[in-house]
Write a protein that holds these residues in place. Structure first.
Motif, PDB file in Angstrom:
ATOM      1  N   ARG A  40       0.832  -1.205   0.000  1.00  0.00           N
ATOM      2  CA  ARG A  40       0.000   0.000   0.000  1.00  0.00           C
ATOM      3  C   ARG A  40       0.871   1.261   0.000  1.00  0.00           C
ATOM      4  NH1 ARG A  40      -4.907   2.356   1.823  1.00  0.00           N
ATOM      5  NH2 ARG A  40      -4.606   4.568   1.376  1.00  0.00           N
ATOM      6  N   ALA A  41       1.958   1.242   0.768  1.00  0.00           N
ATOM      7  CA  ALA A  41       2.842   2.412   0.812  1.00  0.00           C
ATOM      8  C   ALA A  41       3.471   2.666  -0.550  1.00  0.00           C
ATOM      9  CB  ALA A  41       3.923   2.214   1.872  1.00  0.00           C
ATOM     10  N   LEU A  42       3.900   1.603  -1.222  1.00  0.00           N
ATOM     11  CA  LEU A  42       4.491   1.751  -2.554  1.00  0.00           C
ATOM     12  C   LEU A  42       3.456   2.248  -3.556  1.00  0.00           C
ATOM     13  CD1 LEU A  42       6.668  -1.499  -2.669  1.00  0.00           C
ATOM     14  CD2 LEU A  42       7.501   0.855  -2.476  1.00  0.00           C
ATOM     15  N   LEU A  43       2.238   1.748  -3.452  1.00  0.00           N
ATOM     16  CA  LEU A  43       1.184   2.188  -4.367  1.00  0.00           C
ATOM     17  C   LEU A  43       0.815   3.640  -4.101  1.00  0.00           C
ATOM     18  CD1 LEU A  43      -0.621   1.314  -6.683  1.00  0.00           C
ATOM     19  CD2 LEU A  43      -2.329   0.555  -5.010  1.00  0.00           C
ATOM     20  N   ASP A  44       0.858   4.058  -2.844  1.00  0.00           N
ATOM     21  CA  ASP A  44       0.627   5.476  -2.522  1.00  0.00           C
ATOM     22  C   ASP A  44       1.674   6.350  -3.206  1.00  0.00           C
ATOM     23  OD1 ASP A  44      -1.614   5.035  -0.996  1.00  0.00           O
ATOM     24  OD2 ASP A  44      -0.562   5.066   0.918  1.00  0.00           O
ATOM     25  N   ASP A  45       2.936   5.920  -3.139  1.00  0.00           N
ATOM     26  CA  ASP A  45       3.997   6.680  -3.806  1.00  0.00           C
ATOM     27  C   ASP A  45       3.746   6.750  -5.312  1.00  0.00           C
ATOM     28  OD1 ASP A  45       5.283   7.064  -1.397  1.00  0.00           O
ATOM     29  OD2 ASP A  45       6.719   5.426  -1.681  1.00  0.00           O
ATOM     30  N   ALA A  46       3.367   5.605  -5.892  1.00  0.00           N
ATOM     31  CA  ALA A  46       3.126   5.553  -7.334  1.00  0.00           C
ATOM     32  C   ALA A  46       1.986   6.472  -7.749  1.00  0.00           C
ATOM     33  CB  ALA A  46       2.833   4.119  -7.757  1.00  0.00           C
ATOM     34  N   SER A  47       0.896   6.463  -6.979  1.00  0.00           N
ATOM     35  CA  SER A  47      -0.258   7.284  -7.353  1.00  0.00           C
ATOM     36  C   SER A  47       0.050   8.769  -7.210  1.00  0.00           C
ATOM     37  CB  SER A  47      -1.475   6.892  -6.510  1.00  0.00           C
ATOM     38  OG  SER A  47      -1.261   7.164  -5.136  1.00  0.00           O
ATOM     39  N   GLU A  48       0.841   9.127  -6.200  1.00  0.00           N
ATOM     40  CA  GLU A  48       1.200  10.531  -6.009  1.00  0.00           C
ATOM     41  C   GLU A  48       2.080  11.034  -7.150  1.00  0.00           C
ATOM     42  OE1 GLU A  48       2.949  10.784  -2.178  1.00  0.00           O
ATOM     43  OE2 GLU A  48       1.062  10.526  -1.092  1.00  0.00           O
ATOM     44  N   VAL A  49       3.094  10.243  -7.499  1.00  0.00           N
ATOM     45  CA  VAL A  49       3.970  10.648  -8.597  1.00  0.00           C
ATOM     46  C   VAL A  49       3.192  10.695  -9.912  1.00  0.00           C
ATOM     47  CG1 VAL A  49       6.020  10.040  -9.914  1.00  0.00           C
ATOM     48  CG2 VAL A  49       6.020   9.764  -7.443  1.00  0.00           C
ATOM     49  N   SER A  51       0.012  11.321 -10.325  1.00  0.00           N
ATOM     50  CA  SER A  51      -0.883  12.483 -10.352  1.00  0.00           C
ATOM     51  C   SER A  51      -0.122  13.749 -10.712  1.00  0.00           C
ATOM     52  CB  SER A  51      -1.598  12.634  -9.004  1.00  0.00           C
ATOM     53  OG  SER A  51      -0.715  13.054  -7.984  1.00  0.00           O
ATOM     54  N   ILE A  52       1.112  13.865 -10.232  1.00  0.00           N
ATOM     55  CA  ILE A  52       1.939  15.024 -10.581  1.00  0.00           C
ATOM     56  C   ILE A  52       2.291  14.995 -12.066  1.00  0.00           C
ATOM     57  CG2 ILE A  52       4.175  16.144 -10.213  1.00  0.00           C
ATOM     58  CD1 ILE A  52       4.014  15.244  -7.301  1.00  0.00           C
ATOM     59  N   ALA A  53       2.666  13.814 -12.564  1.00  0.00           N
ATOM     60  CA  ALA A  53       3.003  13.690 -13.988  1.00  0.00           C
ATOM     61  C   ALA A  53       1.808  14.025 -14.863  1.00  0.00           C
ATOM     62  CB  ALA A  53       3.498  12.277 -14.274  1.00  0.00           C
ATOM     63  N   ILE A  54       0.625  13.597 -14.459  1.00  0.00           N
ATOM     64  CA  ILE A  54      -0.586  13.886 -15.227  1.00  0.00           C
ATOM     65  C   ILE A  54      -0.887  15.376 -15.207  1.00  0.00           C
ATOM     66  CG2 ILE A  54      -3.101  13.578 -15.188  1.00  0.00           C
ATOM     67  CD1 ILE A  54      -2.529  10.658 -14.318  1.00  0.00           C
ATOM     68  N   ALA A  55      -0.705  16.001 -14.054  1.00  0.00           N
ATOM     69  CA  ALA A  55      -0.918  17.447 -13.972  1.00  0.00           C
ATOM     70  C   ALA A  55       0.066  18.188 -14.860  1.00  0.00           C
ATOM     71  CB  ALA A  55      -0.792  17.913 -12.523  1.00  0.00           C
ATOM     72  N   VAL A 117      -6.364  10.690  -8.962  1.00  0.00           N
ATOM     73  CA  VAL A 117      -5.997   9.357  -9.429  1.00  0.00           C
ATOM     74  C   VAL A 117      -6.488   8.322  -8.433  1.00  0.00           C
ATOM     75  CG1 VAL A 117      -4.048   7.785  -9.814  1.00  0.00           C
ATOM     76  CG2 VAL A 117      -3.978  10.110 -10.744  1.00  0.00           C
ATOM     77  N   ASN A 118      -7.210   7.328  -8.914  1.00  0.00           N
ATOM     78  CA  ASN A 118      -7.615   6.172  -8.106  1.00  0.00           C
ATOM     79  C   ASN A 118      -7.080   4.916  -8.783  1.00  0.00           C
ATOM     80  OD1 ASN A 118      -9.950   8.299  -7.648  1.00  0.00           O
ATOM     81  ND2 ASN A 118      -9.956   6.939  -5.888  1.00  0.00           N
ATOM     82  N   VAL A 119      -6.384   4.094  -8.024  1.00  0.00           N
ATOM     83  CA  VAL A 119      -5.818   2.881  -8.593  1.00  0.00           C
ATOM     84  C   VAL A 119      -5.887   1.755  -7.567  1.00  0.00           C
ATOM     85  CG1 VAL A 119      -3.494   3.617  -7.892  1.00  0.00           C
ATOM     86  CG2 VAL A 119      -3.752   1.862  -9.643  1.00  0.00           C
ATOM     87  N   SER A 120      -6.190   0.552  -8.021  1.00  0.00           N
ATOM     88  CA  SER A 120      -6.188  -0.623  -7.148  1.00  0.00           C
ATOM     89  C   SER A 120      -5.377  -1.724  -7.817  1.00  0.00           C
ATOM     90  CB  SER A 120      -7.608  -1.107  -6.867  1.00  0.00           C
ATOM     91  OG  SER A 120      -8.238  -1.552  -8.050  1.00  0.00           O
ATOM     92  N   VAL A 142      -5.093  -3.849  -2.764  1.00  0.00           N
ATOM     93  CA  VAL A 142      -4.795  -2.578  -2.113  1.00  0.00           C
ATOM     94  C   VAL A 142      -5.250  -1.445  -3.033  1.00  0.00           C
ATOM     95  CG1 VAL A 142      -2.875  -3.433  -0.734  1.00  0.00           C
ATOM     96  CG2 VAL A 142      -2.445  -2.605  -3.041  1.00  0.00           C
ATOM     97  N   ARG A 143      -5.653  -0.351  -2.438  1.00  0.00           N
ATOM     98  CA  ARG A 143      -6.168   0.791  -3.197  1.00  0.00           C
ATOM     99  C   ARG A 143      -5.461   2.068  -2.754  1.00  0.00           C
ATOM    100  NH1 ARG A 143     -10.273  -2.661  -2.131  1.00  0.00           N
ATOM    101  NH2 ARG A 143     -11.557  -3.323  -3.916  1.00  0.00           N
ATOM    102  N   SER A 144      -5.361   3.005  -3.667  1.00  0.00           N
ATOM    103  CA  SER A 144      -4.722   4.270  -3.346  1.00  0.00           C
ATOM    104  C   SER A 144      -5.389   5.398  -4.128  1.00  0.00           C
ATOM    105  CB  SER A 144      -3.226   4.232  -3.680  1.00  0.00           C
ATOM    106  OG  SER A 144      -2.600   5.452  -3.324  1.00  0.00           O
ATOM    107  N   GLN A 145      -5.313   6.590  -3.560  1.00  0.00           N
ATOM    108  CA  GLN A 145      -5.874   7.778  -4.195  1.00  0.00           C
ATOM    109  C   GLN A 145      -4.893   8.926  -3.991  1.00  0.00           C
ATOM    110  OE1 GLN A 145      -9.028  10.630  -2.437  1.00  0.00           O
ATOM    111  NE2 GLN A 145     -10.233   9.180  -3.658  1.00  0.00           N
ATOM    112  N   ALA A 146      -4.754   9.759  -5.006  1.00  0.00           N
ATOM    113  CA  ALA A 146      -3.891  10.942  -4.899  1.00  0.00           C
ATOM    114  C   ALA A 146      -4.508  12.080  -5.689  1.00  0.00           C
ATOM    115  CB  ALA A 146      -2.492  10.636  -5.410  1.00  0.00           C
ATOM    116  N   ILE A 147      -4.286  13.286  -5.210  1.00  0.00           N
ATOM    117  CA  ILE A 147      -4.815  14.486  -5.866  1.00  0.00           C
ATOM    118  C   ILE A 147      -3.678  15.472  -6.079  1.00  0.00           C
ATOM    119  CG2 ILE A 147      -6.310  16.499  -5.607  1.00  0.00           C
ATOM    120  CD1 ILE A 147      -8.234  14.751  -4.013  1.00  0.00           C
ATOM    121  N   SER A 148      -3.589  15.998  -7.288  1.00  0.00           N
ATOM    122  CA  SER A 148      -2.653  17.080  -7.589  1.00  0.00           C
ATOM    123  C   SER A 148      -3.427  18.247  -8.182  1.00  0.00           C
ATOM    124  CB  SER A 148      -1.574  16.625  -8.582  1.00  0.00           C
ATOM    125  OG  SER A 148      -0.585  15.877  -7.935  1.00  0.00           O
TER     126      SER A 148
END
Length: 429
Positions: A40-49, A51-55, A117-120, A142-148
């Motif tokens: 979950r921690a790794l997926l959180d990192d992935a979703s955050e990065v 979301s920034i790349a998409i922005a 970004v929502n990813v599971s 595991v699921r993760s969400q990030a906002i940029s």
């Protein structure tokens, strides 16, 4: 008392054995729980990065209810990179225009776009338990969400100083075609995003792009022979000395006249090379820009100062509050000398940078006032194309360590260029 102690002997062993059985039974569950937390921690990192790349990309995110194919591919690439071995179950990307009425964005943000970004992902358990002990089963999700959030882009004038020396004909680790062909395709995709940004920025000055290619020379039109076509032009001022009248660079005159387009006396008539390229001035006609660029062909050696000086002249024609020069090269300047010259290209670039050439460019452009009355802000950046740019001390000193990037594949370079263009990217919430 002695009899009581004798009666209690062996009880502790029995209790320990009973507890050990329970501990062994819980071990697989505890181990998989730790593994799940790590995943979950790794997926959180992935979703955050992601979301920034998409922005940074600022794609309109159209195509389906789960987002555009481009944005979903970015999330998938980061997810697989950060959590290898897991399988993606779902990806969704949403985009809000926070300036629209009745649109509520996080933290009352109103100055641009919000990407969510929502990813599971499903990960295989290390212990499936087989029904005999507590476990997560064969797998767990595991699921993760990030906002940029990204401020709407300030219009920018971009000039790319592109290395078109002979080594750009070689293939590279990031693709199956020659480096110069990859670069042409990369720039085409960048202009596509600039066009999207211009369409969204109705009512303000559009962003523009220009390009100067270089090897030992630029191919530029002399200012006093505007009807005669481009020549192989050198940007430095020189003086001659010695029995063989070798040419030496006049460092300080070269820097003083950085922004002065050169005349026919700077045209080289002795060097022979097979390169095909010329300057493309700042433009919003991206179709014509890419059509011209598609015919470019590299040859000969490398002298980055030629691209930097000519790029500064093109950038000086801009009107936007942000000016950006991106130097792209696949190696250090040539240790060879052009015909008739006493110094190598690498020596000339180094002495110009040491004497303040890049500072002169930034300071001169920053002293200007843009179309909207704001002061100009200039950035010089350097992208190493399939080599370690941090070994190039000259260009690192020119642009600053924080503006040096290494591109090992096309998508990475596209992301780097777009991140430089969209400077106000990556406000992670």
């Amino acid at each position: 008392m002695d009899n009581f102690r004798k009666k209690q002997q062996g009880n502790a062993s029995i209790i320990f054995i009973l507890m050990l059985a329970g501990m062994i039974g819980l071990f697989p569950l505890a181990t998989d729980s730790a593994h799940a937390l790590q995943t979950r921690a790794l997926l959180d990192d992935a979703s955050e990065v992601a979301s920034i790349a998409i922005a940074a990309l600022n794609d309109p995110n159209k195509g389906s209810s789960s987002g555009s194919q481009t944005n979903r591919a970015i999330v998938e690439n980061y997810a697989y990179a950060y959590v290898p071995g897991a399988d993606i179950q779902s990806v969704a990307v949403s985009r809000k225009d926070c300036e629209m009425k009745n649109v509520i964005c996080l933290a009352h943000f109103q100055g641009g776009y919000q990407y969510q970004v929502n990813v599971s992902m499903t990960q295989q358990s290390w212990f499936n338990g087989n029904g005999s002990m507590p476990s997560f089963g064969d797998s767990y999700t595991v699921r993760s969400q990030a906002i940029s959030q990204k401020l709407k882009t300030v219009p920018v004038d971009v000039v790319i100083a592109a290395d078109f020396s002979g080594s750009m004909r070689d293939t590279w680790s990031g693709g199956t075609v020659a480096k110069y062909k990859s670069l042409i395709d990369i720039i085409h995709q960048v202009t596509s995003q600039l066009e999207v940004g211009n369409q969204q920025a109705v009512g303000s000055s559009p962003s523009t792009i220009g390009l100067t290619a270089y090897n030992f020379f630029n191919h530029s039109i002399p200012r006093d022979l505007s009807s005669g076509g481009a020549c192989r032009m050198t940007q430095e001022h020189v003086y001659t000395k010695g029995w063989f009248r070798k040419k030496y660079i006049d460092v300080y005159q070269t820097i003083r006249e950085i922004f002065v387009p050169k005349n026919h006396s700077h045209c080289d008539t002795k060097t022979i090379d097979n390169s095909i390229f010329y300057d493309i001035s700042l433009t919003t006609d991206f179709e014509a820009f890419n059509r011209a660029l598609s015919h470019f062909y590299p040859d000969h050696g490398t002298a980055s100062f030629q691209g930097i000086i000519r790029g500064a002249q093109l950038l000086n024609e801009g009107n936007n509050p942000r000016r950006l020069m991106i130097i792209v090269s696949d190696g250090v300047d040539s240790p060879a000398k052009a015909s008739g010259y006493a110094e190598t290209a690498s020596q000339k670039s180094a002495v110009l940078v040491d004497a303040g050439m890049c500072d002169m460019i930034r300071n001169t452009l920053d002293s200007q006032i843009a179309y909207n009355g704001n002061s100009v802000e200039t950035t010089l950046a350097f992208i190493g194309f399939d080599y370690d740019p941090f070994t190039n001390a000259t260009l690192q000193k020119c642009v600053g360590l924080e503006n040096v990037y290494q591109a090992q594949d096309s998508q990475q370079m596209i992301n780097q260029i777009l991140a430089l263009i969209n400077e106000e990217t990556g406000h992670l919430r």
